[in-house]
Every structure is written in structure tokens, then in C-alpha cells.
Design an enzyme around this catalytic site. Structure first.
Site, short mmCIF file in Angstrom:
data_model
loop_
_atom_site.label_atom_id
_atom_site.label_comp_id
_atom_site.label_asym_id
_atom_site.label_seq_id
_atom_site.Cartn_x
_atom_site.Cartn_y
_atom_site.Cartn_z
N ASP A 10 0.86 -1.19 0.00
CA ASP A 10 0.00 0.00 0.00
C ASP A 10 0.89 1.23 0.00
O ASP A 10 2.05 1.18 0.39
CB ASP A 10 -0.91 0.01 1.24
CG ASP A 10 -1.78 1.26 1.29
OD1 ASP A 10 -2.41 1.60 0.28
OD2 ASP A 10 -1.82 1.94 2.35
N SER A 11 0.33 2.34 -0.41
CA SER A 11 1.05 3.61 -0.38
C SER A 11 1.42 4.01 1.05
O SER A 11 2.33 4.81 1.25
CB SER A 11 0.20 4.70 -1.02
OG SER A 11 -1.06 4.78 -0.37
N TYR A 42 -0.27 8.58 -2.62
CA TYR A 42 -0.08 8.37 -4.05
C TYR A 42 -1.17 9.07 -4.88
O TYR A 42 -0.95 9.36 -6.06
CB TYR A 42 -0.14 6.87 -4.38
CG TYR A 42 1.11 6.07 -4.07
CD1 TYR A 42 2.19 6.62 -3.36
CD2 TYR A 42 1.21 4.75 -4.50
CE1 TYR A 42 3.32 5.85 -3.09
CE2 TYR A 42 2.35 3.98 -4.24
CZ TYR A 42 3.40 4.54 -3.53
OH TYR A 42 4.52 3.78 -3.27
N GLY A 43 -2.32 9.29 -4.26
CA GLY A 43 -3.48 9.84 -4.98
C GLY A 43 -3.21 11.03 -5.87
O GLY A 43 -3.71 11.10 -7.00
N CYS A 73 -4.04 -1.23 -2.24
CA CYS A 73 -4.16 0.21 -2.51
C CYS A 73 -4.90 0.38 -3.84
O CYS A 73 -4.47 -0.18 -4.86
CB CYS A 73 -2.76 0.80 -2.59
SG CYS A 73 -2.69 2.52 -3.11
N ASN A 74 -5.97 1.14 -3.82
CA ASN A 74 -6.76 1.33 -5.05
C ASN A 74 -5.96 2.06 -6.12
O ASN A 74 -6.04 1.75 -7.30
CB ASN A 74 -8.02 2.14 -4.75
CG ASN A 74 -9.03 1.37 -3.94
OD1 ASN A 74 -9.92 0.74 -4.48
ND2 ASN A 74 -8.87 1.39 -2.62
N THR A 75 -5.17 3.05 -5.68
CA THR A 75 -4.42 3.87 -6.64
C THR A 75 -3.35 3.03 -7.33
O THR A 75 -3.20 3.09 -8.56
CB THR A 75 -3.81 5.09 -5.92
OG1 THR A 75 -4.86 5.78 -5.22
CG2 THR A 75 -3.14 6.02 -6.89
N GLU A 152 -6.27 11.23 7.75
CA GLU A 152 -4.89 11.26 8.23
C GLU A 152 -4.65 12.34 9.27
O GLU A 152 -3.65 12.30 9.99
CB GLU A 152 -3.91 11.39 7.05
CG GLU A 152 -4.07 10.23 6.09
CD GLU A 152 -2.82 9.85 5.34
OE1 GLU A 152 -1.96 10.72 5.14
OE2 GLU A 152 -2.72 8.67 4.94
N CYS A 183 -11.20 3.67 -2.17
CA CYS A 183 -9.96 4.17 -1.56
C CYS A 183 -9.88 3.58 -0.16
O CYS A 183 -10.89 3.54 0.56
CB CYS A 183 -9.99 5.70 -1.50
SG CYS A 183 -8.61 6.41 -0.58
N THR A 184 -8.68 3.13 0.22
CA THR A 184 -8.49 2.47 1.51
C THR A 184 -9.01 3.28 2.70
O THR A 184 -9.42 2.70 3.69
CB THR A 184 -6.99 2.23 1.74
OG1 THR A 184 -6.28 3.45 1.49
CG2 THR A 184 -6.46 1.14 0.84
N HIS A 185 -8.95 4.59 2.60
CA HIS A 185 -9.29 5.43 3.75
C HIS A 185 -10.79 5.66 3.92
O HIS A 185 -11.23 6.03 5.00
CB HIS A 185 -8.62 6.80 3.62
CG HIS A 185 -7.14 6.79 3.85
ND1 HIS A 185 -6.29 5.88 3.23
CD2 HIS A 185 -6.35 7.58 4.62
CE1 HIS A 185 -5.04 6.13 3.62
NE2 HIS A 185 -5.05 7.15 4.46
N1 I24 Z 1 -5.14 7.23 9.76
C1 I24 Z 1 -4.40 7.13 8.67
N2 I24 Z 1 -3.23 7.77 8.50
C2 I24 Z 1 -2.73 8.54 9.48
C3 I24 Z 1 -4.69 8.00 10.73
C4 I24 Z 1 -3.47 8.67 10.64
N3 I24 Z 1 -3.28 9.36 11.80
C5 I24 Z 1 -4.36 9.09 12.59
N4 I24 Z 1 -5.20 8.27 11.95
N5 I24 Z 1 -1.54 9.15 9.32
O1 I24 Z 1 -4.82 6.33 7.67
C6 I24 Z 1 -0.82 8.99 8.08
C7 I24 Z 1 0.52 9.54 8.11
N6 I24 Z 1 1.50 8.73 8.85
C8 I24 Z 1 1.29 7.28 8.80
C9 I24 Z 1 2.36 6.52 9.57
O2 I24 Z 1 3.66 6.85 9.11
C10 I24 Z 1 3.90 8.26 9.08
C11 I24 Z 1 2.83 9.03 8.36
C12 I24 Z 1 -5.92 5.48 7.84
C13 I24 Z 1 -5.49 4.22 8.53
C14 I24 Z 1 -6.42 3.11 8.32
C15 I24 Z 1 -5.95 1.85 8.98
C16 I24 Z 1 -6.49 7.76 12.43
C17 I24 Z 1 -6.44 6.29 12.81
C18 I24 Z 1 -5.69 5.84 13.88
C19 I24 Z 1 -5.67 4.48 14.21
C20 I24 Z 1 -6.39 3.57 13.46
C21 I24 Z 1 -7.13 4.01 12.37
C22 I24 Z 1 -7.13 5.37 12.05
F1 I24 Z 1 -4.99 6.71 14.62
F2 I24 Z 1 -7.82 5.80 11.01
N1 DGL Z 2 -4.12 3.87 -0.46
C1 DGL Z 2 -4.67 4.87 -1.37
C2 DGL Z 2 -5.83 4.27 -2.17
O1 DGL Z 2 -6.45 3.30 -1.79
C3 DGL Z 2 -5.13 6.10 -0.64
C4 DGL Z 2 -4.04 6.92 -0.07
C5 DGL Z 2 -3.11 7.53 -1.11
O2 DGL Z 2 -3.55 8.40 -1.89
O3 DGL Z 2 -1.98 7.13 -1.14
O4 DGL Z 2 -6.14 4.77 -3.22
#
Ligand code: I24
Ligand code: DGL
Length: 271
Positions: A10-11, A42-43, A73-75, A152, A183-185
Site C-alpha cells: 500500500d502507499s 499516491y493519490g 491500494c486502489n491507486t 490522516e 480508496c483504503t481510507h
Molecule cells: N489514519 C491514517 N493515517 C494517518 C490515521 C493517521 N493518523 C491518525 N489516523 N496518518 O490512515 C498517516 C501519516 N502517517 C502514517 C504513519 O507513518 C507516518 C505518516 C488510515 C489508517 C487506516 C488503517 C487515524 C487512525 C488511527 C488508528 C487507526 C485508524 C485510524 F490513529 F484511522
Molecule cells: N491507499 C490509497 C488508495 O487506496 C489512498 C491513499 C493515497 O492516496 O496514497 O487509493
């Protein structure tokens, strides 16, 4: 039977939604997960970049002796599945076909919506995949670039999230009976999306659908794993281990995960 691990890519961390579903539905399987957190998201990236970065992850996973690769990852799936599949002699599965097939099964009005990142929508891959299976279906595609940043920044519950979701989805409201979360999110925004679209609209989680197809594939190739006493799932991130750990352990509800930093840039499988 085949006890080699299943590779997921995944991205970043979004593919953990697929990993969680995989561990739940297929508890005998061991996984190796690579998230390119340093270069995510990646989007907004170009096709060329997404192809190059995905190859880095694929080659990394091949070096871990995986029996199949899941593009969680969908992208990455939209841009690279066909290209990568052609080059490998292990099964490679993406999240688009499973999501598309499930939506076709479920729609009654033959009007399906797809929401995804800019790159995924630009590729038109969901639409093309649905059209190949059924030309009777109308597909409305919409990029929702703000949704990833809402998740995020952990703002899923905020008023801003509510407003962004309802404003973004306005073009689809009342026009479809099935919506693919491409999209995964997006499953993390599921309740807001459902509220905006109305309760009669069916939401399809492509990641969860993909795991059912993984199970079918393991059966077909007779490469299921045996139940074992211990599992050593491995998670690799191209950025910091700590922030990855925080999200992964919370999301998977498993403590003390084996997580390592990995350098995958121009990763070469001959190495
Ligand atoms: N959810 C995602 N990405 C993040 C986040 C999040 N921060 C809080 N939550 N940060 O994606 C992305 C950037 N980081 C990632 C780690 O390396 C450095 C950069 C969605 C995740 C889906 C599994 C909210 C959150 C959480 C715990 C579980 C789920 C969730 F804190 F959405
Ligand atoms: N994982 C990507 C997807 O499912 C979403 C996050 C990204 O843009 O990298 O498309």
C-alpha cells in the site's frame, strides 16, 4: 498447502484495512506488509511515479518469498495491476475488480457511484472494469481528494469532516443506489458517507471484498497455509516505525507487532 506469507502493499497505512480483514477471514495466513509511508499519498501523483514506486514495493515483497501479492491500494491497483501481473509468476490481486463485481451484484437500478483518489478516477479503471462485465450499468465517478487528509489528520468526527463529505458527495446524491468506496481510507468515513448518501444507498468496501477473492484464489491454487502455533507477521514502512506502530497496533488490535523500516527505492529483486 503453502506456508509462505501473503504480501500486501500500500502507499502507506490505509492498506491496514485490508490486512485487518485478511487476518480476520484467513487466520492461518501469515502476512508481509509494505507501506510506502514516506512517499504517500499516491493519490495526487503521476502515473509514472505510481508505477515506479509500486514496482519498488513489488520487488521488495518478492525478496520476502511471498506466495501471492495483494495490492491493498486502489491507486496502485488502478495504475499498475495489469502491468505487474503480466511480469510475475505468482498470483497478484488488486482491490478494484472485487469492489466492482460486488457492486454489480448489488445494484438494482444499474447506477453505481465510485469515489476514489484523483489518480484512480483519472485512470477510469473502476468504470472500465464495470463496463467490461456489464454494459448496461451507468457509472458515476468522483474524486474526493480531501477525504484522505481528513482521515490522516484524525478529523473523522469533526464538523469540518461532516461538511466536506456532504459537499463533496452532493453530485451523487439521489443518482445511484450503490457506492463503491474506492480508496483504503474511505471506510473510516463510512457513517458520514452513509448519512450524506441516504440509508438506502449500499456502500461497498473494496478492501473487504478483495479478501473474499483472496480466499477463493488460495483455494483455487491450493496454496492455503496450515494452522501453526506461532505467526510472525512482518510490517515494513519506508518512514518512521513509531508512527506506523501507533496506527497499526490500534487498528489491528494486536500489540508488539514486528515493524521495521525499509529502504525500497529502486529495490532490485536480484539484490
Ligand atoms: N489514519 C491514517 N493515517 C494517518 C490515521 C493517521 N493518523 C491518525 N489516523 N496518518 O490512515 C498517516 C501519516 N502517517 C502514517 C504513519 O507513518 C507516518 C505518516 C488510515 C489508517 C487506516 C488503517 C487515524 C487512525 C488511527 C488508528 C487507526 C485508524 C485510524 F490513529 F484511522
Ligand atoms: N491507499 C490509497 C488508495 O487506496 C489512498 C491513499 C493515497 O492516496 O496514497 O487509493
Amino acid at each position: 498447502m503453502d506456508n509462505r506469507p501473503i504480501g500486501l502493499l500500500d502507499s502507506g497505512v490505509g492498506g491496514l484495512t485490508v490486512a485487518r480483514e485478511l487476518l480476520r477471514q484467513l487466520p492461518n495466513e501469515e502476512i508481509v506488509y509494505i507501506g510506502d509511508t514516506r512517499r504517500a499519498p499516491y493519490g495526487p501523483r503521476s502515473r509514472e511515479q505510481i508505477i515506479a514506486f509500486t514496482w519498488d514495493m513489488v520487488n521488495f515483497l518478492l525478496s520476502k518469498n511471498v506466495k501471492m501479492i495483494v495490492m491493498a491500494c486502489n491507486t496502485a491497483t488502478a495504475m499498475t495491476l495489469e502491468i505487474v501481473k503480466e511480469e510475475l509468476d505468482i498470483p497478484v490481486i488488486g482491490v478494484i475488480l472485487p469492489g466492482a463485481s460486488s457492486a454489480i451484484q448489488k445494484t438494482k437500478t444499474n447506477k453505481i457511484g465510485v469515489i476514489a483518489t484523483q489518480a484512480s478516477i483519472r485512470s477510469d479503471e473502476y468504470h472500465k472494469t464495470i463496463a467490461r462485465k456489464s454494459s448496461a450499468i451507468e457509472v458515476l465517478s468522483l474524486a474526493c481528494p480531501k477525504f484522505v487528509s481528513i482521515v490522516e489528520s484524525n478529523e473523522m468526527e469533526s464538523e469540518i469532516a461532516k461538511r466536506v463529505v456532504s459537499e463533496s458527495l452532493a453530485p451523487l446524491v439521489g443518482k445511484i443506489d450503490t457506492l463503491i468506496l474506492g480508496c483504503t481510507h474511505y471506510p473510516l468515513l463510512r457513517s458520514l458517507i452513509q448519512e450524506t448518501m441516504g440509508k438506502e444507498v449500499r456502500l461497498i468496501d473494496s478492501g473487504a471484498e478483495a479478501v473474499r477473492d483472496i480466499s477463493v484464489l488460495l483455494n483455487y491454487f491450493e496454496i492455503n497455509a496450515h494452522e501453526r502455533k506461532e505467526y510472525q507477521h512482518c510490517f515494513y514502512t519506508t518512514a518512521g516505525v513509531n508512527s506506523f506502530r501507533e496506527i497499526a497496533e490500534k487498528w489491528l488490535n494486536i500489540g508488539h507487532l514486528h515493524i521495521e523500516h525499509a529502504e525500497i527505492e529502486n529495490f532490485n529483486k536480484e539484490k
